[in-house]
Each structure stands twice: as C-alpha cells, then as structure tokens.
Design an enzyme around this catalytic site. Structure first.
Site, short mmCIF file in Angstrom:
data_model
loop_
_atom_site.label_atom_id
_atom_site.label_comp_id
_atom_site.label_asym_id
_atom_site.label_seq_id
_atom_site.Cartn_x
_atom_site.Cartn_y
_atom_site.Cartn_z
N SER A 81 1.28 -1.32 -0.54
CA SER A 81 0.43 0.08 0.15
C SER A 81 0.75 0.81 -0.20
O SER A 81 2.25 1.54 0.46
CB SER A 81 -0.94 -0.03 1.13
OG SER A 81 -1.53 1.31 1.17
N TYR A 109 -0.99 1.34 10.82
CA TYR A 109 -1.16 0.31 9.11
C TYR A 109 -0.04 0.95 8.05
O TYR A 109 0.51 0.07 7.92
CB TYR A 109 -2.61 1.34 7.93
CG TYR A 109 -2.80 0.69 7.18
CD1 TYR A 109 -2.88 -1.09 7.23
CD2 TYR A 109 -2.47 1.22 5.61
CE1 TYR A 109 -3.44 -1.07 6.12
CE2 TYR A 109 -2.86 0.33 5.32
CZ TYR A 109 -3.34 -0.87 4.72
OH TYR A 109 -3.69 -1.77 3.94
#
Length: 318
Positions: free
Chosen positions: A183, A211
């Site tokens: 990501s 994250y």
C-alpha cells in the site's frame, strides 16, 4: 513530531498522485470479465484473505484459469460457501480446484499450524499471495494475544512468518513467487518499537500510522528476503510487492463507498494477478523501498540483519 509531520505530508502527496494517475498507470492491464487465460493448470497457489475484496477476486480468477487455489482464511465457513458458489457457477462443466484452509493472522500459533498442514500435503508451492490485512481507524491501540500491536502482526509479522515457514515448498518448483499486497500508506510509516509492543497514549495513537508502519515493515522484510535468497543462490523465487491502487473494499469504512477515481475490487485484483502470473517479471524483482526520514537511522545498519530481525524478534520460525 517533525519527522511524523514530514511523513504525513509525503503520504498526502503520494495519495494525490495516485488519485490523478492510478487509472492511467494501469491502462495496459486486462479488464473484466476475463482477467486471465486458462493456462495455469498444475500451479499451486495460496491466497490469504480470500473471502472478500481483492483477495476474493484474485483467488477466483486464479481458480478459473486452472490453478489449484488454497483459500487461507479465518472464516472457513464463509470460505467454503464461496468456493461452492464458484464451482456451481463454473462455465463449460469445468471443475475448479479450490481448497479452504484455516489461517488466523492474529495468532502466530495458527500461522505455524497452517504451515504444518500445508507441508503434510507434500505439494510444491508456486505462488504465495499475502493479501490479508487490517486497517482500524478511529479505534484504540489493540494487541494480539501474542503481545504485538494488531496492525503490525496481521500486516507484517504473521505474513512474514508464513513466508519463512513455506520457503521449503517455494524452493521445490523451478520457479515460484511471493507476492505481497502492499500500500502507498507505507509512506506514513514510522519504524519504531512503539508500534510493536509498547502502549501509546490514546490521543497519540493513529490507526493510519500503525497501518502505514506495518506496510513499511513488510516492504523492508521482503527486500531483506530477496537479498537473503540471492546470497544463498536460490534465484528461483521472485519476491514482488504490489500496490493495487486505491480500491473500494471493506478494509475501512471510508473505502466502502466508491469515488469515480477509485478501483473496485476486481480492478484492484488486476495488478496482483499480473504480478502473480506474468512472465514479464524480472528474476528476483522486489518492490522499490522508498526510505522516509523515519527509516534512515534504521537503514544505516546492515539491511539483512535489521530487516530479518523485524519478524524474527517475535515470530520465531522454530
């Protein structure tokens, strides 16, 4: 605080670039309904998180193309229902080879059990797709029963441990791949012990930072894995990190409603499928690691020792 501010500015800039360019950068990839030609017969593939989103579409396309697909999922009941639906919908009387195996990334014991069960099958592993992940925004910091912050465990430690445990099977065929779904949120990552095991005050904890940190750690580990394999002359395994774009999934509430510039899960799966099956990839390729100010001090150390310790610290392989 200055480092984190610069990290956030960099992250916002990368998101803006993705919004403007992601559809242009993926124009060459196949579109639905057929993403893969049926030429994968005999290939054994494991896909984690295959009951929804990108993982679901990835697993289905691979099975439809003839691969032997293992859906590695926490919810085996849902996975079996999905697999039965795929078999019922298979065209031309084709039989889809789909197997469901339990894997809970919030439990390192489950990861080890999964690896043991896989090795009992005595099969070579051609492709491992580490797709499963979590993003919990607006919530308090939470730890797994292994004592690790949950983003870091699910998105990094558990898939890295799984990869190490499955290396013997990945080394068996003449060519194999480890594909980690990454990501651009790794630009928000801050590598520090606080996101591993330490409690962070509620007003200072950010789910997005956690994250991003987990995704950055996983990129660093994959790079170290590629270097270690190369040093051991195990050049048959390709290590690939792929960012699928900004996709509407159930990963987080804000991603469930699609904007015009976002991909749906089937579109997001295209990049993953390309990296898993394309013959154009270069041997031993690994995604580029963009260093941020937060990682400079860490990277001054010997990279293979440092990145390897990021998983070995908690996820012992023996």
């Amino acid at each position: 605080m200055e480092v984190e501010r610069r990290v956030w500015i960099r992250g916002i800039w990368e998101v803006l670039k993705e919004i403007l360019l992601q559809k242009l950068k993926t124009y060459h990839l196949r579109s639905s309904p057929v993403l893969l030609q049926p030429h994968l017969s005999g290939l054994n593939v494991i896909v984690t998180g295959a009951t929804s989103g990108i993982g679901l579409h990835t697993a289905r396309e691979l099975a439809s193309a003839g691969a032997n697909v293992v859906m590695a999922c926490r919810n085996v009941v849902a996975a079996n229902e999905i697999a039965e639906q795929w078999r019922a919908e298979a065209q031309g009387g084709r039989s889809l080879n789909v197997k469901v195996m339990e894997l809970d990334l919030l439990s390192l014991a489950s990861v080890r059990q999964f690896a043991e069960e896989w090795h009992k099958l005595l099969k070579p592993l051609h492709v491992l797709i580490n797709n499963a992940g979590i993003l919990r925004t607006g919530e308090k910091q939470q730890f797994s029963k292994d004592g690790i912050e949950q983003h870091v465990q699910v998105n990094h430690v558990a898939p890295a441990l799984l990869t190490l445990l499955l290396l013997p099977s990945l080394c068996t065929p003449s060519s194999s791949r480890v594909v980690n779904v990454s990501s651009l949120a790794h630009h928000w990552g801050v590598v520090g012990s606080g996101y591993w095991k330490s409690r962070i005050e509620e007003h200072q904890f950010s789910g997005m930072t956690a994250y991003g940190s987990s995704k950055l750690l996983n990129l660093m580990f994959l790079k170290a894995l590629a270097h270690n394999l190369l040093d051991q002359h195990k050049t048959s395994i390709q290590c690939v990190a792929v960012h699928p774009g900004i996709v509407t999934t159930n990963l987080a509430p804000g991603l469930q409603r699609k904007a015009f510039w976002m991909f749906d899960p089937s579109e997001g799966a295209r990049s993953v499928l390309h990296c898993a099956t394309s013959s154009d990839l270069v041997d031993n390729m690994v995604g580029v690691l963009h260093t941020t100010p937060a990682t400079v001090d860490l990277l001054k150390c010997h990279p293979k020792q440092t990145m390897w310790s990021l998983v070995c610290m908690f996820g012992r392989t023996h």
